[in-house]
Scaffold this active site. Sequence first.
Site, PDB file in Angstrom:
ATOM      1  N   PRO A   1       0.779  -1.235   0.000  1.00 26.54           N
ATOM      2  CA  PRO A   1       0.000   0.000   0.000  1.00 26.54           C
ATOM      3  C   PRO A   1       0.812   1.287   0.000  1.00 26.54           C
ATOM      4  CG  PRO A   1      -0.105  -1.003   2.142  1.00 26.54           C
ATOM      5  CD  PRO A   1       0.710  -1.924   1.280  1.00 26.54           C
ATOM      6  N   GLU A   2       1.446   1.566  -1.106  1.00 19.41           N
ATOM      7  CA  GLU A   2       2.021   2.898  -1.306  1.00 19.41           C
ATOM      8  C   GLU A   2       1.079   3.646  -2.245  1.00 19.41           C
ATOM      9  OE1 GLU A   2       6.208   3.128  -2.126  1.00 19.41           O
ATOM     10  OE2 GLU A   2       6.640   1.287  -1.046  1.00 19.41           O
TER      11      GLU A   2
ATOM     12  N   HIS B   1      -9.618 -10.216  12.115  1.00 19.60           N
ATOM     13  CA  HIS B   1      -8.963  -8.950  11.780  1.00 19.60           C
ATOM     14  C   HIS B   1      -9.859  -8.024  10.958  1.00 19.60           C
ATOM     15  CE1 HIS B   1      -5.388 -10.559  13.543  1.00 19.60           C
ATOM     16  NE2 HIS B   1      -5.299 -11.531  12.666  1.00 19.60           N
TER      17      HIS B   1
ATOM     18  N   LYS C   1      17.637  20.610   3.453  1.00 20.12           N
ATOM     19  CA  LYS C   1      17.391  19.359   4.186  1.00 20.12           C
ATOM     20  C   LYS C   1      18.691  18.566   4.312  1.00 20.12           C
ATOM     21  CE  LYS C   1      13.052  19.921   4.938  1.00 20.12           C
ATOM     22  NZ  LYS C   1      13.032  21.096   5.778  1.00 20.12           N
TER      23      LYS C   1
ATOM     24  N   ARG D   1      -2.289  -6.123  11.293  1.00 13.58           N
ATOM     25  CA  ARG D   1      -1.255  -5.474  12.102  1.00 13.58           C
ATOM     26  C   ARG D   1      -1.756  -4.206  12.787  1.00 13.58           C
ATOM     27  NH1 ARG D   1       3.869  -6.688   8.233  1.00 13.58           N
ATOM     28  NH2 ARG D   1       4.240  -8.746   9.059  1.00 13.58           N
TER      29      ARG D   1
END
Length: 302
Positions: free
Chosen positions: A28-29, A119, A181, A138
């Site tokens: 799941p990106e 779940h 950054k 999870r």
Amino acid sequence: MKSRVPTIRSADLIVGGECCLGLLIIMPELPEVENVMRGLAQRLTGQRLVGIELRRSALRWPIPKEIVEQLTGKRITGFRRRAKYIIINFSNNISWIIHLGISGRMLVFNGSKPLIDIHDHVVCYTDSSLWIKFNDYRRFGMMDLSPTNEIYQHKLLKNIGPEPLDKGFSSRTLESVLSGKHVPIKAALLNQKLVAGIGNIYACEALHRSGILPSHFAMNITKKRAKKLVFEIKSVLTEAIAAGGTSIRDHRQVNNEPGFFQNALRVYNREGERCLSDGCYGTVKRVVQYGRSTFYCPQCQS
DNA sequence: AGGTTACCCTGACTGC
DNA sequence: TGCAGTCAGGGTAACC
């Protein structure tokens, strides 16, 4: 040393009648969330939720109990995605924000009530006998409600960086967010406040395609390399969406066709294997940055 | 202020 | 074969 095979994570959309048509395992990106969102939108837009059952009080954080009273009886008017969040709009100007975490799945069935797994944390059904289950073993997923017209002020969404697939996402955008950054470029790409939706896999892949070493400091990325990186980020995400996400297995049917996952990934989870770049004979290495595995080729990335 | 680490959870894998 | 320990992942809070 060969890298261990990571646990398969899933964010499936299962659609079935009396039996499921298949189990699509995806990571799941951004591309996978986009595909789950599109699949849900195709099947659920216009449906009215007539029942919602919260089977657990919390995932990553408590699930707001108001979900039941706010969404029961309301019609789904549309779907959106922001970063890795799925946003479901309802007719009462309330939006349901859902994050799949690592193992979250949205399962859609039609017909009679499907079997409920331990779940399955949220179960809904619609006025057209469609059943929707949110399954997340999870429990790293999360969900919340927000007024639709204030959705982007929600605490989960308000600080998220630009969408990499937006037309406006250019090398100038990337240079701007990376400016000053003092962190490795890989860590910067994973930071949702800087760029939305990129996870570990696509950060590794985009950097490899760009020939950029993951440890390269973000602030030192040149204009030319930023341009290349933006192109490769867009390319890898677009290709993944077009391929339906990183589908790698069908649990219900034997499928001899290799999935997109194995074919498309050039470095991720390929430690010790030959680099797949044209003309490169390097070997993929794995290092840990900020607690996350990074895969790269020391030969063609610099 | 910005960078870094620990934590949450559990299935799959590794090593004994 | 079975058990115990380790690891993976995203996002945030807490720490430095």
